[in-house]
Design an enzyme around this catalytic site. Structure first.
Site, PDB file in Angstrom:
ATOM      1  CG  HIS A 296     -43.263 -69.518  -8.091  1.00 10.74           C
ATOM      2  ND1 HIS A 296     -44.535 -69.059  -8.310  1.00 10.74           N
ATOM      3  CD2 HIS A 296     -42.636 -69.410  -9.277  1.00 10.74           C
ATOM      4  CE1 HIS A 296     -44.661 -68.670  -9.562  1.00 10.74           C
ATOM      5  NE2 HIS A 296     -43.530 -68.863 -10.173  1.00 10.74           N
TER       6      HIS A 296
ATOM      7  CE1 TYR B 251     -42.046 -71.151 -14.183  1.00  4.87           C
ATOM      8  CE2 TYR B 251     -41.464 -70.919 -11.868  1.00  4.87           C
ATOM      9  CZ  TYR B 251     -41.894 -70.367 -13.054  1.00  4.87           C
ATOM     10  OH  TYR B 251     -42.184 -69.038 -13.123  1.00  4.87           O
TER      11      TYR B 251
ATOM     12  CG  HIS C 234     -52.544 -66.229 -12.046  1.00  3.63           C
ATOM     13  ND1 HIS C 234     -52.054 -65.843 -13.275  1.00  3.63           N
ATOM     14  CD2 HIS C 234     -51.516 -66.843 -11.416  1.00  3.63           C
ATOM     15  CE1 HIS C 234     -50.786 -66.194 -13.369  1.00  3.63           C
ATOM     16  NE2 HIS C 234     -50.440 -66.806 -12.256  1.00  3.63           N
ATOM     17  CG  PHE C 235     -54.353 -71.033  -8.924  1.00  2.00           C
ATOM     18  CD1 PHE C 235     -55.236 -72.080  -8.912  1.00  2.00           C
ATOM     19  CD2 PHE C 235     -54.306 -70.183  -7.821  1.00  2.00           C
ATOM     20  CE1 PHE C 235     -56.088 -72.272  -7.848  1.00  2.00           C
ATOM     21  CE2 PHE C 235     -55.157 -70.373  -6.753  1.00  2.00           C
ATOM     22  CZ  PHE C 235     -56.058 -71.426  -6.769  1.00  2.00           C
ATOM     23  CG  HIS C 236     -58.929 -72.463 -11.555  1.00  2.00           C
ATOM     24  ND1 HIS C 236     -58.828 -71.946 -10.283  1.00  2.00           N
ATOM     25  CD2 HIS C 236     -59.404 -73.723 -11.403  1.00  2.00           C
ATOM     26  CE1 HIS C 236     -59.249 -72.852  -9.407  1.00  2.00           C
ATOM     27  NE2 HIS C 236     -59.598 -73.939 -10.057  1.00  2.00           N
TER      28      HIS C 236
ATOM     29  NE  ARG D 119     -56.318 -68.182  -2.809  1.00  2.00           N
ATOM     30  CZ  ARG D 119     -55.060 -68.608  -2.949  1.00  2.00           C
ATOM     31  NH1 ARG D 119     -54.052 -67.777  -2.778  1.00  2.00           N
ATOM     32  NH2 ARG D 119     -54.810 -69.859  -3.254  1.00  2.00           N
ATOM     33  NE  ARG D 120     -56.772 -70.908  -0.287  1.00  2.00           N
ATOM     34  CZ  ARG D 120     -55.565 -71.158   0.146  1.00  2.00           C
ATOM     35  NH1 ARG D 120     -55.115 -70.570   1.208  1.00  2.00           N
ATOM     36  NH2 ARG D 120     -54.812 -72.046  -0.463  1.00  2.00           N
TER      37      ARG D 120
END
Lengths: 537, 159
Positions: free
Chosen positions: A214, A218, A365-367, A428-429
């Protein structure tokens, strides 16, 4: 051309190469999930390229770009890179590690995805290569800190130049994060992959992975914020609204980035609910610096519009340079982060998390976050960096001007469709959304919409690569424009509490120990059996 | 530190919003026991074949009437398959893996947990709607990961 500029160009060149290769894989993966057949489509190749896409985008593109940006900021705001031979050594080490790890992936020996959860076992060179990339980045961090300390000795009592304040904070987060990764990779995965011990505990490895996983987010986001705070207002023709609040934001990231990892492990056994709740509290607390950032950056843009003549409530928006590719990239990145941030708040609430955990929602979300907020900022920043680093005019400026909008548009479809499909349960994946051949109807045309979005993203990625490459080799030679940073409305004149990064690092370590020591000790104290390795690829 | 009045208002509003989010979570945790799985139980993943519970995992009804479903995930299937449970009754799933990490997700519901070799994941859910649900593996587990689909039938309870 200074040494700092040459170092930066080398790093950003590697970053763009990794990005180009990974983009090509990405578009194929989108098509494969939607069950569009194309030559050479196969399960083996899909999972292999998914591993490569994740590693190249999330670890190589980001890390090399951030290292390059760091050298630019150090050179331009401190006027130095202390230890240039060391810096080149770090670059070589990180590049060698990357090439080694990438080779084992492309050879099909490390199809473990970029999260490499054991007991899936990759080739030892995969782990060693990843470790070398990280060690290279550690040395880079050392060079940056040495440059800062040398500057500080000459400027006692002066506040850290804001871009470097953000960059040194980023490096502190990186050291704290990669401590967990080092335990997992050096302490567990490398000896296990070399056969030095036969078994590994997947839960312990996974816990150390998310200790790293995580704050990694950042590590990507903070350099983007540095650009938003210190370059964007300048490009827009304004002033930075509040300098001390920007420093507070970076310090809050130093404190709160790492003790949050259990929100990735809500669905795991072996960790108490109370500890998961504690990590939930810290996860929500870390929303705060982003809220503050939103105000400061947008207020800085309003200042820009008003300096140019805006007088109404919202007409200042019209005075902003929407055709400048750096400006539009960052603005679109910020819009994406509004959605990405609230999506993150949903993921961090464990009742809602169990609806979306490991579904296509997470991919969506992470895209939006890494794939747009961070990546689009970095692409936009490349348009700002290249003419200044290479002394060449941007080639194909029309492509550069539309590329950010194209990326954002493609992402709306790609990410939007996967968010919805994830809520319906699409994991996913996966090679094919039909799964065992029976499930295609459940998600309707959503995978196809995502694939279409993916093709738009690919087009945008190619525009970016063409402009970057074109500028490097064929841009018209010009006197490099100066690197100029935003001037605050009220400059900070003396070193203050937020500049005491050493002290804040100590507080951050205390918070990490409080968040992790007991649950890890508890896990280790349990009777554990370990898993032998598996290579089902 | 000098902070503009508007920014000050925004900072308090942001803090308030975060407090609101956290309040909702704490309220759910405290009053309704909405909590993530936190079961800690270990076993040897290499000897699952002879394990009393996971050697032949099945749906069992305990003496107190509660229903327990033991599931063994392995490349590339779930056992037992299919699984049949009644609607509107709390069902406790106990889940482990015989090889690598797997996911256990009843598509379209919030029954969603990791299967980790050497550990037992345990969670309790109630399915309010009868019907057929696919159980999908949502953690990459090898070349045929996408083929790993189980079947759950939720039946209206017979009176």
């Amino acid at each position: 051309v200074t040494m700092g500029h040459r170092l930066a160009s080398a790093h950003i060149g590697v970053a763009i190469a990794a990005f180009a290769l990974a983009s090509f894989m990405g578009v194929m993966q989108g098509l494969s999930v939607a069950d569009v057949s194309f030559p050479a489509r196969s399960e083996t190749l899909y999972y292999l390229s998914l591993t490569a896409h994740g590693v190249l985008m999330a670890l190589v593109f980001t890390t090399f770009f951030i290292m390059g940006l760091g050298y630019v900021l150090s050179q331009e705001t401190l006027g130095r890179i202390t230890g240039r031979r060391t810096a080149w050594f770090a670059f070589t080490l990180a590049l060698a590690g990357t090439v080694g790890a990438a080779a084992t992936i492309l050879a099909g020996k490390s199809t473990v995805l970029y999260t490499f959860y054991p007991p899936l076992q990759a080739h030892p060179i995969f782990y060693i290569g990843a470790a070398l990339l990280v060690v290279g980045s550690w040395i880079w961090g050392g060079v940056m800190i040495a440059s800062y300390l040398s500057w500080k000795r000459e400027h006692p009592g002066a506040p850290i130049p804001l871009p470097m304040h953000g960059m040194i904070s980023t490096i502190i987060v990186w050291y704290l994060a990669t401590a967990g990764l080092a335990v997992e990779v050096v302490g567990m995965l490398i000896p296990w992959s070399l056969g030095l011990f036969p078994k590994i505990d997947p839960m312990v490895a996974r816990t150390f992975f998310w200790w790293f996983g995580h704050p990694l987010v950042y590590f990507w986001l903070m350099p983007a914020y540095v650009l938003w705070y210190t370059v964007l207002p300048r490009i827009a023709g304004g002033r930075l609204f509040s300098d001390p609040l920007a420093r507070m934001v970076f310090v809050l990231f130093v404190l709160l980035s790492t003790p949050v990892g259990f929100h990735h492990q809500f669905a795991d056994p072996g960790i108490g609910a109370g500890w998961k709740l504690l990590h939930t509290l810290t996860t929500y607390a870390i929303l705060y610096p982003s809220f503050v950032t939103a105000f400061t950056v947008i207020a800085s843009l309003e200042v820009a519009g008003r300096l140019k003549g805006a007088t109404g409530w919202f007409d200042w928006l019209g005075w902003l340079p929407w055709r400048d590719p750096f400006f539009s990239s960052v603005l679109l990145a910020m819009i994406a982060f509004t959605f990405g941030g609230f999506g993150g708040a949903i993921n961090a609430a464990y009742a809602m998390n169990s609806m979306v955990h490991n579904t296509a929602w997470i991919m969506g979300h992470f895209h939006v976050t890494l794939g747009t907020t961070v990546a689009l900022t970095f692409m936009g920043a490349t348009y700002w960096l290249l003419p200044r680093l290479a002394g060449r005019e941007l080639r194909f400026p029309m492509l550069a001007a539309i590329q950010p909008y194209l990326w954002f548009g493609g992402m709306v479809f790609f990410s939007g469709a996967y968010h919805v499909a994830g809520l319906l349960g699409l994991p996913r994946r996966i090679y094919s959304a039909a799964l065992d051949g029976q499930q295609a109807a459940r998600w309707g045309s959503l995978p196809m919409v995502a694939a279409a979005g993916g093709m738009v993203l690919f087009l945008s990625a190619m525009f970016f690569v063409i402009v970057a490459l074109g500028t490097f080799v064929a841009g018209r030679k010009i006197t490099p424009p100066a690197f100029e940073f935003a001037v605050p409305l009220r400059p900070v004149v003396a070193r203050g509490t937020w500049d005491r990064l050493g002290l804040w690092s100590v507080v951050a370590i205390v918070l990490i120990v409080a968040a992790y020591a007991w649950p890890i000790a508890h896990l280790l104290a349990h009777p554990r059996f370990g898993s032998p390795p598996f290579q089902p690829f | 530190m000098q902070v503009e009045i508007y920014e000050r208002i925004w900072m308090w509003a942001a803090a308030g919003l975060i407090a609101l989010f956290l309040g909702a979570i704490l309220l759910g945790a405290g009053l309704h026991a909405v909590q993530p799985p936190s079961h800690i139980e270990t076993l040897d993943p290499t000897t699952l074949a002879g394990h009393p519970e996971f050697g032949h995992p099945s749906v069992t009804t305990r003496e107190d009437g509660s229903i327990v479903v033991s599931v063994r995930a392995e490349m590339f299937s779930f056992a037992p398959d299919p699984i049949e449970v009644p609607a509107n009754r709390p069902i406790t799933f106990r889940l482990t893996s015989a090889d690598v990490l797997h996911g256990f997700e009843v598509a379209g519901t919030n029954a969603n947990a990791m299967a980790i070799p050497g550990y037992v994941s345990q969670f309790t859910v109630t399915f309010p709607r009868a019907g057929e649900y696919p159980i999908v593996c949502n953690e990459y587990c090898g070349g045929l990961h996408h083929y790993m689909v189980g079947h759950l039938t939720v039946k209206e309870p017979t009176p």
